[in-house]
Design a protein around this motif. Structure first.
Motif, PDB file in Angstrom:
ATOM      1  N   THR A 255       0.831  -1.209   0.000  1.00  0.00           N
ATOM      2  CA  THR A 255       0.000   0.000   0.000  1.00  0.00           C
ATOM      3  C   THR A 255       0.867   1.260   0.000  1.00  0.00           C
ATOM      4  O   THR A 255       0.504   2.254  -0.605  1.00  0.00           O
ATOM      5  CB  THR A 255      -0.948   0.047   1.222  1.00  0.00           C
ATOM      6  OG1 THR A 255      -0.165   0.005   2.416  1.00  0.00           O
ATOM      7  CG2 THR A 255      -1.920  -1.111   1.226  1.00  0.00           C
ATOM      8  N   LEU A 256       2.032   1.186   0.674  1.00  0.00           N
ATOM      9  CA  LEU A 256       2.937   2.341   0.665  1.00  0.00           C
ATOM     10  C   LEU A 256       3.586   2.514  -0.697  1.00  0.00           C
ATOM     11  O   LEU A 256       3.862   3.617  -1.143  1.00  0.00           O
ATOM     12  CB  LEU A 256       4.015   2.176   1.739  1.00  0.00           C
ATOM     13  CG  LEU A 256       3.543   2.309   3.177  1.00  0.00           C
ATOM     14  CD1 LEU A 256       4.648   1.905   4.147  1.00  0.00           C
ATOM     15  CD2 LEU A 256       3.078   3.729   3.485  1.00  0.00           C
TER      16      LEU A 256
ATOM     17  N   VAL B 135      -2.194   6.906   3.285  1.00  0.00           N
ATOM     18  CA  VAL B 135      -1.876   5.501   3.559  1.00  0.00           C
ATOM     19  C   VAL B 135      -1.079   5.402   4.861  1.00  0.00           C
ATOM     20  O   VAL B 135      -1.362   4.552   5.721  1.00  0.00           O
ATOM     21  CB  VAL B 135      -1.076   4.867   2.395  1.00  0.00           C
ATOM     22  CG1 VAL B 135      -0.627   3.464   2.761  1.00  0.00           C
ATOM     23  CG2 VAL B 135      -1.902   4.850   1.120  1.00  0.00           C
TER      24      VAL B 135
ATOM     25  N   SER C 191      -6.274   0.963  -4.693  1.00  0.00           N
ATOM     26  CA  SER C 191      -7.042   0.694  -3.485  1.00  0.00           C
ATOM     27  C   SER C 191      -6.871  -0.774  -3.091  1.00  0.00           C
ATOM     28  O   SER C 191      -7.195  -1.676  -3.861  1.00  0.00           O
ATOM     29  CB  SER C 191      -8.515   1.013  -3.757  1.00  0.00           C
ATOM     30  OG  SER C 191      -9.309   0.436  -2.746  1.00  0.00           O
TER      31      SER C 191
ATOM     32  N   SER D  92      -2.712   9.359  -2.259  1.00  0.00           N
ATOM     33  CA  SER D  92      -2.121  10.089  -1.136  1.00  0.00           C
ATOM     34  C   SER D  92      -1.293   9.158  -0.251  1.00  0.00           C
ATOM     35  O   SER D  92      -1.820   8.307   0.460  1.00  0.00           O
ATOM     36  CB  SER D  92      -3.217  10.767  -0.318  1.00  0.00           C
ATOM     37  OG  SER D  92      -2.724  11.073   0.966  1.00  0.00           O
ATOM     38  N   LEU D  93       0.029   9.380  -0.309  1.00  0.00           N
ATOM     39  CA  LEU D  93       0.921   8.557   0.509  1.00  0.00           C
ATOM     40  C   LEU D  93       0.699   8.862   1.991  1.00  0.00           C
ATOM     41  O   LEU D  93       0.705   7.965   2.834  1.00  0.00           O
ATOM     42  CB  LEU D  93       2.378   8.846   0.111  1.00  0.00           C
ATOM     43  CG  LEU D  93       3.448   7.984   0.755  1.00  0.00           C
ATOM     44  CD1 LEU D  93       3.247   6.514   0.425  1.00  0.00           C
ATOM     45  CD2 LEU D  93       4.834   8.437   0.314  1.00  0.00           C
TER      46      LEU D  93
ATOM     47  N   THR E  13      -7.475   0.742   1.761  1.00  0.00           N
ATOM     48  CA  THR E  13      -6.905   2.043   1.400  1.00  0.00           C
ATOM     49  C   THR E  13      -7.741   2.659   0.293  1.00  0.00           C
ATOM     50  O   THR E  13      -8.394   1.956  -0.468  1.00  0.00           O
ATOM     51  CB  THR E  13      -5.438   1.927   0.941  1.00  0.00           C
ATOM     52  OG1 THR E  13      -5.374   1.114  -0.235  1.00  0.00           O
ATOM     53  CG2 THR E  13      -4.575   1.319   2.027  1.00  0.00           C
TER      54      THR E  13
ATOM     55  N   PRO F 128       0.118   3.921  -3.438  1.00  0.00           N
ATOM     56  CA  PRO F 128      -1.024   4.634  -2.863  1.00  0.00           C
ATOM     57  C   PRO F 128      -2.108   4.922  -3.903  1.00  0.00           C
ATOM     58  O   PRO F 128      -3.233   5.257  -3.535  1.00  0.00           O
ATOM     59  CB  PRO F 128      -0.414   5.937  -2.330  1.00  0.00           C
ATOM     60  CG  PRO F 128       0.900   6.076  -2.983  1.00  0.00           C
ATOM     61  CD  PRO F 128       1.367   4.707  -3.354  1.00  0.00           C
TER      62      PRO F 128
END
Ligand code: ADP
Ligand code: MG
Length: 597
Positions: free
Chosen positions: A178-179, A207, A185, A203-204, A198, A182
């Motif tokens: 997820t990182l 997350v 989803s 948007s980092l 997510t 971002p």
């Protein structure tokens, strides 16, 4: 012995061992395939930590009908075509090994549909054998279900850890994904419960907040740097914590190189160097670094699991990261977040030493015992001595003083703020104040069926952010903590608020100490088995006990001595270290060669 070529199935199983070493590795390969297929939404469902089943559903491009069987053949990939391509890999996969390897050691069903086709197709492969193929209704994209992992490789099956451990590993991996993405989803579901979802809005920071909590996210500074030289270049963007926000381990540092989360100790070191000595010893920043380099300057084919990379020039890249970090920090650290509840992140040192000291004072937890100490069972009420009159070391050893009765030592003083010197009828006692108190607390916490030692309400509650991989475990840890006197409330999806802690006389309830306790309880990454009740209680006892080096008032010392003297197992701390050294008069006399006189 004659040399024979292995049959395909055996070869596949051997190779599978390298790629598919755990349920988390399966999730990684399937999710990476989904990302390579351009998915914007990826759902990961696991049962029993993935050993029961793993399903990964994406809305990517799908697999064309004519490629369906090929996808499960070894070294079949749509991602590279010739040798040169290996030096310009832009996809996450390229080895063409994952699907055949997984299918060799599990029961796999893959359903897929490409845009523009009317029907989906589905294929079933178990232990490397294709069992069937058919037409089915399906949305555009691909869904892969992997059941009974390692059902035909008993040796590997034995290495599966408990569902809790495997789930911890899977969540760590999903956190990295997820990182790294971002813009996608991700949904992670375990046993039908959503653990993480997510937004996929790119948007980092969003997350990071979901994984680490809002408090952490508020301490993150943006990082961005680009260098171009004659059409070549490298770029970095991401987030890193202002110097005042640090953690006890490096597990909050994620390095992503060309979209791939990797282990890169040299880059992590460059990051830390970028802080220029403001990080307290043993403390590490929180950071997500997205590094983009030219694919041909990067070797991603270092390890089958593709978690390591090699750069053409380590020096250039390390230096680049170092400079980007310096630049980001120089732009100015944000003031520590003060949420409405008046909570501040933990403080650091360096530039902010004075500031952090002030902050520590401002936020020092003032505590008020919820009821008087004598009622709580930590002091045996009959044993609490009155404040002593003597001060420091006394000149003689008056064995006949009335205060000294068997099992009831008399305090002489404190040595080096770490040891208590005491006397009882028979012995000169040297107590390690930390070890002794640790034993006392441990006994109170485990006290056979006794209620917990009582609660101290914190005037300023402590917010504890529980990182994703620990969320399942923490529910068990929480139960034990609550039984022992902690008052804990859930606070959103990522955090808990600690409103009360077990009462303990002369324990320092400073925020740092409490934070350290929770950091230790949630330390390892990925988490091992949920800690046992006993481990939790030992950790609590250790963190709540007076420290070596802590000055104690005479009343406190006497109280500790008195309660220690009646605590079972008082000779040792709960970890088995001695809590007391004893010397008889005879031993002293021997030492002074007085024997036989
Ligand atoms: P690799 O990813 O290294 O190419 P894999 O064995 O993981 O090898 O996958 C083989 C091929 O199957 C891929 O190259 C890709 O063409 C196809 N494939 C696998 N999973 C997906 C997916 N989720 N969506 C679209 N295509 C996929
Ligand atoms: Mg792949």
């Amino acid at each position: 012995m004659a040399i024979k070529l292995l049959d395909a199935e055996t070869a596949a199983r051997i190779a599978a061992g390298e790629v598919v070493e755990s349920p988390a590795a399966v999730v990684k390969e399937l999710a990476e395939n989904a990302l390579d297929a351009g998915a914007t939404r990826i759902t990961i469902r696991v049962e029993e930590g993935g050993s029961g089943s793993i399903t990964v559903i994406d809305d990517g491009a799908g697999i064309a009908s004519e490629d369906l069987e090929l996808a499960f053949r070894r070294h079949a990939t749509s991602k590279i075509k010739q040798r040169e391509d290996l030096y310009r890999v832009t996809t996450l996969g390229f080895r063409g090994e994952a699907l055949p390897s997984i299918a060799a050691v599990a029961r796999v069903t893959l359903t897929t549909r490409c845009e523009g086709t009317l029907q989906g197709e589905c294929i079933r492969i178990e232990g490397g054998n294709q069992l069937g193929r058919g037409i089915t209704g399906a949305p555009v994209g691909t869904a892969v279900t992997v059941k009974d992992l390692f059902f035909n490789t008993p040796a590997r099956h034995k290495f599966l850890r408990s569902p809790a451990v495997e789930l911890g590993r899977i969540s760590s991996l999903v956190a990295d994904l997820t990182l790294a993405h971002p813009e996608v989803s991700f949904i992670l579901e375990s046993g039908g419960r959503i653990m993480l979802q997510t937004r996929g809005d790119g948007s980092l920071a969003g997350v990071a907040a979901q994984l680490y909590g809002d408090r952490c996210a508020a301490a993150l500074l943006p990082l961005e740097r680009r260098e171009t030289e004659g059409g070549e270049g490298q770029a970095i963007c991401g987030l890193l914590s202002a110097p005042y926000f640090t953690r006890a381990s490096r597990r909050y540092i994620t390095v992503i190189v060309n979209g791939r989360a990797v282990k890169a100790p040299a880059l992590v070191y460059a990051l830390e160097r970028g802080y220029g000595g403001v990080l307290p010893r043993g403390r590490y920043p929180v950071a997500v670094l997205h590094l983009q380099v030219l694919p041909r300057t990067l070797d991603v084919n270092v390890h089958p699991a593709k978690t390591e990379v090699r750069f053409q020039s380590n020096e250039t890249v390390n230096d680049f990261v170092y400079r980007a970090v310096r630049q980001a920090l120089a732009r100015g650290a944000p003031a520590p977040l003060q949420s409405p509840a008046g909570l501040a992140p933990r403080s650091g040192t360096g530039e902010g030493l004075d500031r952090s000291k002030k902050r520590a004072q401002r936020f020092a937890l003032e505590t008020t015992p919820s009821y008087p100490p004598l009622a709580v069972g930590v002091y045996p009420s009959t044993e609490v001595p009155s404040a002593g009159q003597g001060s420091g070391l006394e000149p003689e050893l008056p064995a006949e003083t009335a205060a000294i009765t068997a099992g009831r030592p008399r305090l002489i003083g404190q040595l080096w703020r770490s040891y208590l010197i005491a006397l009882n009828e028979e012995h000169l006692l040297l107590l390690d104040q930390h070890a002794a108190h640790e034993r006392v607390l441990y006994h109170a916490l485990t006290g056979s069926g006794a209620p917990h030692p009582g609660t101290v309400q914190l005037t300023v509650p402590l917010v504890v952010d529980v990182p994703l991989p620990w969320r399942e475990h923490f529910r068990e840890v929480r139960v034990v903590l609550e039984e022992s006197g902690f008052v804990i409330e859930s606070f959103g999806n990522t955090s808990y608020v600690v409103r009360g802690v077990p009462f303990s006389p002369f324990t320092d309830n400073r925020r740092e100490y409490l934070e350290e306790l929770f950091e230790e309880l949630l330390a390892e990454e990925p988490p091992p088995e949920p800690p046992s009740r006993d481990t939790v209680l030992k950790t609590v006892a250790c963190h709540r006990a007076v420290k070596a080096g802590q000055a104690l008032g005479r009343t406190e010392m006497e109280a500790l001595l008195a309660v220690w003297a009646v605590t079972p197992g008082r000779e040792y701390c709960p970890h088995g270290r001695p809590a007391v050294l004893q010397f008889t008069r005879r031993e002293l006399e021997k030492g002074f060669h007085r024997t036989g006189n």
